[in-house]
Design an enzyme around this catalytic site. Structure first.
Site, PDB file in Angstrom:
ATOM      1  N   LYS A   7      -7.679   0.690  -9.085  1.00 31.30           N
ATOM      2  CA  LYS A   7      -6.800  -0.343  -9.602  1.00 31.30           C
ATOM      3  C   LYS A   7      -7.219  -0.688 -11.035  1.00 31.30           C
ATOM      4  O   LYS A   7      -8.414  -0.806 -11.343  1.00 31.30           O
ATOM      5  CB  LYS A   7      -6.873  -1.594  -8.728  1.00 31.30           C
ATOM      6  N   HIS A  51       4.082   5.694  -0.604  1.00 28.21           N
ATOM      7  CA  HIS A  51       3.193   4.541  -0.660  1.00 28.21           C
ATOM      8  C   HIS A  51       2.808   4.048   0.730  1.00 28.21           C
ATOM      9  O   HIS A  51       3.661   3.835   1.581  1.00 28.21           O
ATOM     10  CB  HIS A  51       3.899   3.400  -1.412  1.00 28.21           C
TER      11      HIS A  51
END
Length: 377
Positions: A177, A308
């Site tokens: 991230k 996802h």
């Protein structure tokens, strides 16, 4: 000759709240847009037929929306009783029209997704095939990457440790991230992980929509040195033009699509050439029926695929995609199921069990906060 058909006689919906081991933060938290994620709310649909066939599917929501999905599903699920479970497209349209006033995206289709996925699970079980084989698999395993160890709440030492463990567990790639208010911290973290893992390990980053266009271009250029597989969601999910400009300007591929909640929204990405890698989420866009429509369009456009979350569903769909895809490894949902997916040499193996290949666990039952039933057992 009279054809014997089956029909749906019973439907059970369940709302399940899965607590996370620790609060999870990405860039949306650090920039004040969202609070840390502490739980996932899932909508499970279990469908039974007169011929004792059974299917299970689920949808989910993070932070908000779970109760709304469950409420909408409760309103339309009674329409299933008496329908032939093989007629999935017909059933899907019937449920869409039952809730037509709230549209064909977002909560409405996410509620239907759990039912749609259960019908596909049932259909594959009836055929005695894994779902991937029913759809027509191109491969028996799919490249896998891990995300759960790379969140921003984790220290860089913890990220490196989890990344190394993921590789040891047979997962092939690592996603980090990014999207910190200070992009220099992002670059330091990516550099530290790249140096720790070496140049051969596939590495991705995910900004979770936190950059504006100038920042995305500037940071994207700085990230080129790390030979990334992709930069994910650098801009707002609905900024197709911005993503297209970025994809044209950078050598690193751009990936996006997970936050969109309909096939139509993805079509806009495809037509704008806004992504090199498209990342649909079957529970978010309405289930497997919608996903298959989108997959055809994406393949025609020459896009790579990396669905996802929800690996329990997406492994099968990725295995049936013509171009070599990626599947996202998240162990968060493991407590809900009795079975596990296997990763070997960087790839996730398609299970040989019929359907999706999962049964819900006792823990899933314990985390169920509400349920309702339609029809008769």
């Amino acid at each position: 000759m009279t054809q014997v058909t089956d029909h749906i006689r019973h439907v059970r919906l369940s709302s399940v709240v899965l607590p996370l081991a620790q609060p999870v933060s990405d860039a949306k938290v650090l920039t004040g847009r969202q609070r840390p994620m502490t739980e996932i709310v899932l909508l499970f649909a279990e469908i039974s037929t007169a011929q004792e066939q059974h299917g299970i599917g689920f949808s989910y929501s993070k932070r908000a929306g779970g109760p709304a999905q469950y409420a909408h599903a409760r309103e339309v699920a009674g329409q299933l009783i008496g329908e032939d479970p093989s007629d999935i497209a017909k059933v899907y349209d019937k449920l869409l029209w039952a809730g037509a006033s709230v549209g064909r995206s977002g909560v409405a289709t996410q509620a239907i997704a759990a039912i749609d996925i259960a019908l596909w699970d049932l259909k594959a079980k009836r055929a005695g095939l894994p779902l991937a084989k029913l759809l027509g698999a191109h491969r028996d395993s799919v490249r896998a990457y891990n995300t759960s160890g790379g969140f921003l709440h984790a220290s860089i030492d913890e990220v490196r440790e989890r990344a190394a463990q993921s590789l040891a567990d047979g997962i092939g790639g690592i996603k980090l991230k990014v999207g910190q208010p200070d992009s220099r911290i992002d670059l330091e973290r990516v550099r530290a992980v790249r140096e720790h893992l070496g140049d051969a390990v596939p590495l991705m980053v995910d900004a979770n929509q936190q950059w504006d266009r100038p920042t995305a271009l500037r940071v994207g250029r700085s990230l080129e040195q790390f030979d990334l597989v992709w930069i994910e969601e650098p801009l707002d999910a609905y900024d197709a033009e911005g993503h297209a400009q970025l994809a044209a300007a950078l050598d690193t591929p751009i990936a996006t699509g997970e936050m969109l909640s309909s096939v139509g929204e993805h079509v806009r990405l495809i037509e704008a050439r806004a992504a090199d890698i498209i990342q649909p989420d079957a529970p978010r866009i309405g289930g497997i029926t919608s996903f298959l429509k989108l997959a055809t369009l994406a393949d025609h456009a020459g896009l790579q695929l990396a669905p996802h979350f929800a690996m329990e569903i997406h492994l099968h769909l990725a295995a049936a995609y013509p171009r070599e895809p990626w599947v996202e490894h998240f162990e968060w949902l493991n407590p809900l199921f009795n079975e596990r997916l296997e990763t070997v040499d960087g790839r996730m193996l398609v299970p040989d069990r019929p359907g999706l290949g999962f049964t819900t666990s006792e823990q899933c039952a314990a985390w169920t906060v509400d349920s309702c039933e339609f029809g008769s057992r």
